[in-house]
Design a protein around this motif. Structure first.
Motif, PDB file in Angstrom:
ATOM      1  N   GLY A 191       4.055  53.513 -13.387  1.00  0.00           N
ATOM      2  CA  GLY A 191       2.633  53.237 -13.354  1.00  0.00           C
ATOM      3  C   GLY A 191       2.203  52.997 -11.923  1.00  0.00           C
ATOM      4  O   GLY A 191       2.942  52.415 -11.116  1.00  0.00           O
ATOM      5  N   GLU A 192       0.981  53.436 -11.572  1.00  0.00           N
ATOM      6  CA  GLU A 192       0.511  53.321 -10.189  1.00  0.00           C
ATOM      7  C   GLU A 192      -0.424  52.117 -10.000  1.00  0.00           C
ATOM      8  O   GLU A 192      -0.709  51.368 -10.920  1.00  0.00           O
ATOM      9  CB  GLU A 192      -0.139  54.630  -9.741  1.00  0.00           C
ATOM     10  N   VAL A 193      -0.905  51.976  -8.760  1.00  0.00           N
ATOM     11  CA  VAL A 193      -1.671  50.796  -8.348  1.00  0.00           C
ATOM     12  C   VAL A 193      -3.020  50.724  -9.061  1.00  0.00           C
ATOM     13  O   VAL A 193      -3.458  49.658  -9.492  1.00  0.00           O
ATOM     14  CB  VAL A 193      -1.864  50.786  -6.816  1.00  0.00           C
ATOM     15  N   MET A 194      -3.683  51.881  -9.195  1.00  0.00           N
ATOM     16  CA  MET A 194      -4.955  51.918  -9.910  1.00  0.00           C
ATOM     17  C   MET A 194      -4.693  52.068 -11.398  1.00  0.00           C
ATOM     18  O   MET A 194      -3.896  52.928 -11.806  1.00  0.00           O
ATOM     19  CB  MET A 194      -5.814  53.091  -9.417  1.00  0.00           C
ATOM     20  N   PRO A 195      -5.321  51.272 -12.259  1.00  0.00           N
ATOM     21  CA  PRO A 195      -5.093  51.408 -13.698  1.00  0.00           C
ATOM     22  C   PRO A 195      -5.533  52.781 -14.203  1.00  0.00           C
ATOM     23  O   PRO A 195      -6.566  53.305 -13.797  1.00  0.00           O
ATOM     24  CB  PRO A 195      -5.944  50.282 -14.300  1.00  0.00           C
ATOM     25  N   GLY A 196      -4.730  53.352 -15.085  1.00  0.00           N
ATOM     26  CA  GLY A 196      -4.989  54.697 -15.583  1.00  0.00           C
ATOM     27  C   GLY A 196      -4.342  55.770 -14.736  1.00  0.00           C
ATOM     28  O   GLY A 196      -4.422  56.960 -15.062  1.00  0.00           O
ATOM     29  N   GLN A 197      -3.691  55.359 -13.650  1.00  0.00           N
ATOM     30  CA  GLN A 197      -3.035  56.301 -12.747  1.00  0.00           C
ATOM     31  C   GLN A 197      -1.520  56.138 -12.876  1.00  0.00           C
ATOM     32  O   GLN A 197      -1.006  55.023 -12.980  1.00  0.00           O
ATOM     33  CB  GLN A 197      -3.479  56.024 -11.312  1.00  0.00           C
ATOM     34  N   TRP A 198      -0.815  57.276 -12.879  1.00  0.00           N
ATOM     35  CA  TRP A 198       0.631  57.291 -13.044  1.00  0.00           C
ATOM     36  C   TRP A 198       1.263  58.249 -12.031  1.00  0.00           C
ATOM     37  O   TRP A 198       0.559  58.987 -11.336  1.00  0.00           O
ATOM     38  CB  TRP A 198       1.010  57.725 -14.460  1.00  0.00           C
ATOM     39  N   GLU A 199       2.583  58.203 -11.995  1.00  0.00           N
ATOM     40  CA  GLU A 199       3.319  59.088 -11.087  1.00  0.00           C
ATOM     41  C   GLU A 199       4.598  59.559 -11.757  1.00  0.00           C
ATOM     42  O   GLU A 199       5.233  58.822 -12.513  1.00  0.00           O
ATOM     43  CB  GLU A 199       3.687  58.331  -9.805  1.00  0.00           C
ATOM     44  N   PHE A 200       4.949  60.827 -11.503  1.00  0.00           N
ATOM     45  CA  PHE A 200       6.295  61.291 -11.831  1.00  0.00           C
ATOM     46  C   PHE A 200       6.885  61.924 -10.583  1.00  0.00           C
ATOM     47  O   PHE A 200       6.168  62.351  -9.678  1.00  0.00           O
ATOM     48  CB  PHE A 200       6.294  62.268 -13.015  1.00  0.00           C
ATOM     49  N   ALA A 246      -4.881  59.237  -5.031  1.00  0.00           N
ATOM     50  CA  ALA A 246      -3.700  59.857  -5.639  1.00  0.00           C
ATOM     51  C   ALA A 246      -3.122  60.881  -4.671  1.00  0.00           C
ATOM     52  O   ALA A 246      -3.825  61.763  -4.182  1.00  0.00           O
ATOM     53  CB  ALA A 246      -4.076  60.534  -6.960  1.00  0.00           C
ATOM     54  N   GLY A 247      -1.841  60.748  -4.402  1.00  0.00           N
ATOM     55  CA  GLY A 247      -1.182  61.643  -3.458  1.00  0.00           C
ATOM     56  C   GLY A 247      -0.033  62.394  -4.095  1.00  0.00           C
ATOM     57  O   GLY A 247       0.212  62.318  -5.297  1.00  0.00           O
ATOM     58  N   ALA A 248       0.676  63.118  -3.251  1.00  0.00           N
ATOM     59  CA  ALA A 248       1.904  63.821  -3.654  1.00  0.00           C
ATOM     60  C   ALA A 248       2.891  63.689  -2.500  1.00  0.00           C
ATOM     61  O   ALA A 248       3.240  64.668  -1.826  1.00  0.00           O
ATOM     62  CB  ALA A 248       1.626  65.281  -3.992  1.00  0.00           C
ATOM     63  N   HIS A 249       3.292  62.454  -2.244  1.00  0.00           N
ATOM     64  CA  HIS A 249       4.239  62.189  -1.161  1.00  0.00           C
ATOM     65  C   HIS A 249       5.443  63.111  -1.307  1.00  0.00           C
ATOM     66  O   HIS A 249       6.005  63.260  -2.398  1.00  0.00           O
ATOM     67  CB  HIS A 249       4.702  60.736  -1.189  1.00  0.00           C
ATOM     68  N   GLU A 330       9.747  60.765   4.423  1.00  0.00           N
ATOM     69  CA  GLU A 330       8.680  60.992   3.449  1.00  0.00           C
ATOM     70  C   GLU A 330       7.390  61.364   4.172  1.00  0.00           C
ATOM     71  O   GLU A 330       6.905  60.598   5.011  1.00  0.00           O
ATOM     72  CB  GLU A 330       8.467  59.715   2.630  1.00  0.00           C
ATOM     73  N   ASP A 331       6.847  62.524   3.857  1.00  0.00           N
ATOM     74  CA  ASP A 331       5.529  62.915   4.357  1.00  0.00           C
ATOM     75  C   ASP A 331       4.502  62.397   3.357  1.00  0.00           C
ATOM     76  O   ASP A 331       4.419  62.882   2.225  1.00  0.00           O
ATOM     77  CB  ASP A 331       5.449  64.439   4.485  1.00  0.00           C
ATOM     78  N   ARG A 332       3.718  61.397   3.776  1.00  0.00           N
ATOM     79  CA  ARG A 332       2.785  60.719   2.875  1.00  0.00           C
ATOM     80  C   ARG A 332       1.395  61.354   2.882  1.00  0.00           C
ATOM     81  O   ARG A 332       0.479  60.864   2.205  1.00  0.00           O
ATOM     82  CB  ARG A 332       2.685  59.237   3.249  1.00  0.00           C
ATOM     83  N   ARG A 333       1.221  62.439   3.621  1.00  0.00           N
ATOM     84  CA  ARG A 333      -0.113  63.018   3.780  1.00  0.00           C
ATOM     85  C   ARG A 333      -0.569  63.907   2.624  1.00  0.00           C
ATOM     86  O   ARG A 333      -1.774  63.948   2.334  1.00  0.00           O
ATOM     87  CB  ARG A 333      -0.164  63.808   5.091  1.00  0.00           C
ATOM     88  N   PRO A 334       0.317  64.651   1.934  1.00  0.00           N
ATOM     89  CA  PRO A 334      -0.181  65.569   0.906  1.00  0.00           C
ATOM     90  C   PRO A 334      -0.975  64.877  -0.198  1.00  0.00           C
ATOM     91  O   PRO A 334      -0.603  63.797  -0.667  1.00  0.00           O
ATOM     92  CB  PRO A 334       1.104  66.197   0.351  1.00  0.00           C
TER      93      PRO A 334
END
Length: 356
Positions: A191-200, A246-249, A330-334
């Motif tokens: 689960g991510e920082v903003m509610p309703g947001q997730w990551e795989f 929302a990113g794609a690190h 880790e490239d955190r920009r994408p």
């Protein structure tokens, strides 16, 4: 409905050797995932053994009506978690009838970079952290948020449990298992920082397969949210204000970086990325300027900086990599809506093929 469910779950192997292949491709916007199915005489495990196919490119924004045929070239096969059995999902890229990649085919250019001998020798590994937001279907507002209102401030939701903190876990877990079933190298969820947001996370994957696997995972997630009646958003800043984007690190290493002395190779690679910062930012996803503000765990879009364990940097090096003297960065920009074919190949091109 029980009969309908029974029919959907029919085991075809009991009555026929034929299988269903779902051909998947990327449409004209660069983020719309399209697919259609065809019957094949029997199981196939090698994409080169699959027939090419075509579709109406004028209906996807990829060809004019008077010359609308676009050809699908099968490139990667995954097991179909929806139909199961010997049925498959097929990641394709797109060509003119004359065999030229159409402009929206980003895989073809990436494949050229990944087939370069210098890149092949470095065996580039990628781990992509795909963030996304689940939206209520009729109001396009995050799942779990009061309609027209806001939940409590960020803080309690990251990696949280509970009906008032985690929204959509059934979708997330379904996706996780479906990807494992399909043969995608999915390595985790949270689960991510903003509610309703997730990551795989997908990876570590080598070269072009990172893009194939991420697009397959995105397709499966689109299908699951379709079933659940929830809208999937890859917008890099779905809610304005004091909410995380929302990113794609993209985590990356080469053979040289993973070996003794690799930390020096990592620092040289980061220097090269800094020299092409503007070019990378331009290719790292639309709307990224709304996310890369210097707040909410991002570096400002116009600033390139790197640091150890610094989540406010463009490039983050892990503490374990610094201590071991080798590893990855880790490239955190994408942005979350980036094209993984573009991002992964561009990182390889800049760090391996760009001469100092």
């Amino acid at each position: 409905m029980s009969l309908l469910t029974d029919l959907i779950n029919l085991d075809l192997s009991e009555s026929t050797k034929k299988i269903i292949a779902e051909y998947i491709w990327i449409g004209g916007s660069g983020m719309d995932i399209r697919s259609k199915a065809r019957t094949l005489p029997g199981p196939v495990s090698d994409p080169s053994k699959l027939p090419k196919w075509n579709y109406d490119g004028s209906s996807t924004g990829q060809a004019p009506g008077e010359d609308s045929e676009v050809i699908l070239y099968p490139q990667a096969i995954f097991k179909d978690p929806f139909r199961r059995g010997n049925n498959i999902l097929v990641i394709c890229d797109t060509y003119t009838p004359g065999g030229e990649p159409i402009p929206t085919n980003k895989r073809a250019a990436a494949a050229k970079i990944f087939s370069h001998p210098d890149v092949v020798a470095e065996v580039p590994w990628y781990g992509i952290e795909q963030e996304y937001t689940l939206l209520q279907k009729d109001v396009k507002w995050p799942l779990g948020w009061p309609v027209g209102g806001y939940p409590g401030p960020q803080g309690p939701y990251y990696c949280a449990a509970g009906a008032d903190k985690a929204f959509g876990r059934d979708i997330v877990d379904s996706h996780y298992k479906a990807c494992l079933y399909a043969g995608i190298n999915i390595s985790g969820i949270n689960g991510e920082v903003m509610p309703g947001q997730w990551e795989f996370q997908v990876g570590p994957s080598v070269g072009i397969s990172a893009g194939d696997e991420l697009w397959a995972a995105r397709y499966i997630l689109e299908r699951i949210t379709e079933i659940a009646g929830v809208v999937l958003s890859f917008d890099p800043k779905p809610i304005q204000g004091d909410w995380n984007g929302a990113g794609a690190h993209t985590n990356y290493s080469t053979k040289s970086m993973r070996e003794d002395g690799g930390y020096e190779i990592i620092k040289k690679a980061i220097d090269k990325l800094g020299l092409r910062h503007k070019e990378h930012i331009a290719a790292y996803g639309e709307g990224n300027e709304r996310r890369l503000t210097g707040k909410h765990e991002t570096a400002d879009i116009n600033t390139f900086k790197w640091g150890v364990a610094n989540r406010g940097a463009s490039i983050r090096v892990g503490r374990d990599t610094e201590q071991a003297g080798k590893g990855y960065f880790e490239d955190r920009r994408p942005a979350s809506n980036m094209d993984p074919y573009i991002v992964t190949s561009m990182i390889a091109e800049t760090t391996i093929l760009l001469k100092p």
